[in-house]
Design an enzyme around this catalytic site. Sequence first.
Site, PDB file in Angstrom:
ATOM      1  N   ASP A 405       0.862  -1.183   0.000  1.00  0.00           N
ATOM      2  CA  ASP A 405       0.000   0.000   0.000  1.00  0.00           C
ATOM      3  C   ASP A 405       0.903   1.239   0.000  1.00  0.00           C
ATOM      4  O   ASP A 405       2.114   1.136   0.233  1.00  0.00           O
ATOM      5  CB  ASP A 405      -0.867  -0.046   1.263  1.00  0.00           C
ATOM      6  CG  ASP A 405      -1.913   1.049   1.316  1.00  0.00           C
ATOM      7  OD1 ASP A 405      -2.273   1.594   0.258  1.00  0.00           O
ATOM      8  OD2 ASP A 405      -2.391   1.351   2.442  1.00  0.00           O
ATOM      9  N   GLU A 408       2.676   4.905  -3.989  1.00  0.00           N
ATOM     10  CA  GLU A 408       2.660   5.887  -5.116  1.00  0.00           C
ATOM     11  C   GLU A 408       3.965   6.665  -5.185  1.00  0.00           C
ATOM     12  O   GLU A 408       4.358   7.040  -6.277  1.00  0.00           O
ATOM     13  CB  GLU A 408       1.472   6.843  -4.949  1.00  0.00           C
ATOM     14  CG  GLU A 408       0.115   6.181  -5.126  1.00  0.00           C
ATOM     15  CD  GLU A 408      -0.281   5.296  -3.940  1.00  0.00           C
ATOM     16  OE1 GLU A 408       0.180   5.582  -2.820  1.00  0.00           O
ATOM     17  OE2 GLU A 408      -1.009   4.323  -4.145  1.00  0.00           O
ATOM     18  N   ASP A 482      -9.107   3.296  -2.560  1.00  0.00           N
ATOM     19  CA  ASP A 482     -10.127   3.674  -1.583  1.00  0.00           C
ATOM     20  C   ASP A 482     -11.432   4.142  -2.214  1.00  0.00           C
ATOM     21  O   ASP A 482     -11.738   5.329  -2.255  1.00  0.00           O
ATOM     22  CB  ASP A 482      -9.570   4.767  -0.666  1.00  0.00           C
ATOM     23  CG  ASP A 482      -8.398   4.253   0.145  1.00  0.00           C
ATOM     24  OD1 ASP A 482      -8.240   3.016   0.240  1.00  0.00           O
ATOM     25  OD2 ASP A 482      -7.643   5.078   0.686  1.00  0.00           O
TER      26      ASP A 482
HETATM   27  O1  MIG Z   1      -4.058   6.132   4.129  1.00  0.00           O
HETATM   28  O2  MIG Z   1      -3.586   0.904   5.703  1.00  0.00           O
HETATM   29  O3  MIG Z   1      -5.952   2.028   0.338  1.00  0.00           O
HETATM   30  O4  MIG Z   1      -6.815  -0.195   1.781  1.00  0.00           O
HETATM   31  O5  MIG Z   1      -6.814  -0.012   4.567  1.00  0.00           O
HETATM   32  C1  MIG Z   1      -4.739   4.928   4.341  1.00  0.00           C
HETATM   33  C2  MIG Z   1      -4.762   1.608   5.833  1.00  0.00           C
HETATM   34  C3  MIG Z   1      -3.798   3.755   4.196  1.00  0.00           C
HETATM   35  C4  MIG Z   1      -5.001   2.931   2.312  1.00  0.00           C
HETATM   36  C5  MIG Z   1      -5.433   1.711   1.600  1.00  0.00           C
HETATM   37  C6  MIG Z   1      -6.434   0.972   2.437  1.00  0.00           C
HETATM   38  C7  MIG Z   1      -5.833   0.638   3.774  1.00  0.00           C
HETATM   39  C8  MIG Z   1      -5.378   1.907   4.475  1.00  0.00           C
HETATM   40  N1  MIG Z   1      -4.437   2.610   3.603  1.00  0.00           N
END
Ligand code: MIG
Length: 791
Positions: A405, A408, A482
């Site tokens: 996650d 980016e 999200d």
């Molecule tokens: O800024 O890890 O898209 O699936 O649950 C949020 C917490 C960070 C974004 C991800 C989401 C995940 C969440 N993450």
Amino acid sequence: MEDTSFAIHPGNKKEMPSQYQDIGNINNFKQEENDVHIICERGYVTIRFYRHDIVRIVMNPFATPSMQSSLALVKQPEDVIPVVQDMQNALTVVSDELKLTIDKYPLRISAYDVNDRPLVIENDKGMAFNEKGKVICFKEMNPDDHFYGFGEKAGFLDKRDEKYTMWNTDVYAPHNPETNALYQSIPYFMTLRDGQAHGIFFDNTFKSVFDMKSKADEYSFSAEGGDIDYYILAGRTPKDVLEQYTDLTGKMPIPPKWALGYHQSRYSYKTEAEVRELADSFIEKGIPLDAIHLDIHYMDGYRVFTFDNDRFPDPKKLVQDLKEKGIRTVPIVDPGVKEDPEYGLYQEGILGDLFCKYLDGRIFFGDVWPGNSAFPDFTNQAVRRWWGQKHQFYTDLGIEGIWNDMNEPAVFNETKTMDVKVMHNNDGDLKTHRELHNVYGLYMGEATYHGMKSLLSGHRPFLLTRAGYAGVQRYAAVWTGDNRSFWEHLSMALPMCMNLGLSGVAFAGPDVGGFAHDSSGELLARWTQFGAFTPYFRNHSALDFARQEPWSFGDKYESIIKKYIELRYKWLPHLYTLFQKTSETGIPVMRPLFMEYPQDENTYNLSDQFMIGSTVIIAPVLKPDTNHRVVYLPKGQWYDYWTDRQYEGGQHWLIEANLDTLPIFIKAGSIVPHGDIKSSANVADQQIKFHIYPSTGEDLSYTLYDDDGETFGYQDGLSIGLDIDCCFEENSVKIDVNKRIDRFQPAWKELLFEIHQLTIANIFYNGSHMNESELTFDNKTNTTTFRIAHR
Ligand code: MIG
């Protein structure tokens, strides 16, 4: 100010449009093997053939292009020497499949296929640049052009009249038609015109823009820097384009079977006890489950490669106990490494000089979950190796799947990301973050996938990623970030996933039920029906919003949700067969109807239904309180999967679908295999049932693929291909079953054949006549069934 009316204040000044300089006339050219080098008044162009049907065109305003490629590219040029002819006002450069006409005064490149079908045409505008280093390429837009691909984008299926920016962005909200940069950047698209397709892959990692909107008869692609560097893929079917694109950027490996099952996630399951209880609930309720995801709360202060010992006292035991129940554990791993002098990973990163830095040597720190954090410079191979090997922390616990996650990379600041002035080392070929931003996630994926692969002794790793660039399919499945528990986001997920599939990312899916916002029983039921047929199938929801496990909204919804999760498992043999094909051809499992019916205009922007393979149409209900919907069935005869009612295609039908029903249609003349309903995907099927849907006068065939589902043995031929051929004669049906490859021995005890809408008693199986006593004829469903022991 952006979100008040001030944004449209009449006094607001618009940015002046940048003045582009055209590269001008051709002064000179020469051919060198696959390449043609052209020198223009204000620029240099190299044309290189990769295959007869793939040509690369590169322009640099200042020097002969270096012909470097991004990490997306895996293809080496084949031996293709084009024939170059110098005419007075133009050059022609011709391979067996492509013909370029290059006007000299000024340089304008147009591409045709060998039948003189125009692919891309340049008229009064061609390639240009401005003083800021921006490069742009203009093409003629035909009134009949339809555009697809562009990776992960909001909006409808057909991207004509859209304008998209490629800049990997963490967008918690909103995802709507004007959100045009999301987590993935895949600067590639396919054009469909009069039923034929070609593709363009613009391999430029800078922020880029594709504009199919601003002019009625012209489209353009541009980037903030770098070369114009694009590939023309000659097509000519949509499937050909996918094969060509994935020959350049790589095929996906066959996923481990468990990755194709149902995954349950939540931000977060916070303790070992909670995770165990969750797993037990699935088992008690008899709902199949293959994976539980651990979101950021499993870590010690959000330090990656750690567990919080209070909340997870014995992760190894947990992972093993779950695995014995057929459930894998998938922990989240973010790139940010907490700035903490007592944290081993941070120490290693500092001492080993592994983090992203400015040119003057200062480390870039950004605020993410763990607080102030440094970011590995994945553009260095040594850093990727280091990071990959760190995953031994997880594999030692028995973990086989990782969830990336925030890659980016996302940073909690105004720009939402790393300072673009950070200088990546890039194995000594220094490049700014401005240039490499869009590939940061891809590099992290490479590191993680290869690290996991090397640690899993022959087992297939599973990687799920949020960010990516072209080629991401080689390493990871993609979830679409999200979204929210909105019906609109359910609808939007269909074209988004179809376009990801058309962009090489066959293994994709949205958070089922919606991530943020509160879901409802009805929305979750409808979304699960859709999810059962998305290539990737995970239910995920966010902190502080309604819980979203299958039983969260009461019995009525639970039983429907369960039924569709079970349906996923029944369909696994077919899905797995299709995934195996994707790994060879690049053609996605989930596909828009135009891929199978490129001549049928009704399919060109059909965004609310899709196909699984070439024979099945899925048409989810996408609105609340709705028990019907319009379904378009292309020419041919179609069976309703649930009732066997036959529909004549080439028209729209109004289909009833109460909450319990996901409309599914099977093309007459096809075979669909079903496996058992099982608790998890690796439980071997005891029985494979072939549903045979006859079509008058047609012979049917299907090849079922299977292998052990977890190792790379298939690469050494440890697989089975079972050919089913079905031949209908006046009063008899002949079914022949042959093993094409059989180095893998499946556990199947019997094969079942269910012939729909058929009342013929004369059935021959591999040449021998079946006794009537061996056949079951069902009056109600009008089917004939028989079983054959398998050995
Ligand atoms: O800024 O890890 O898209 O699936 O649950 C949020 C917490 C960070 C974004 C991800 C989401 C995940 C969440 N993450």
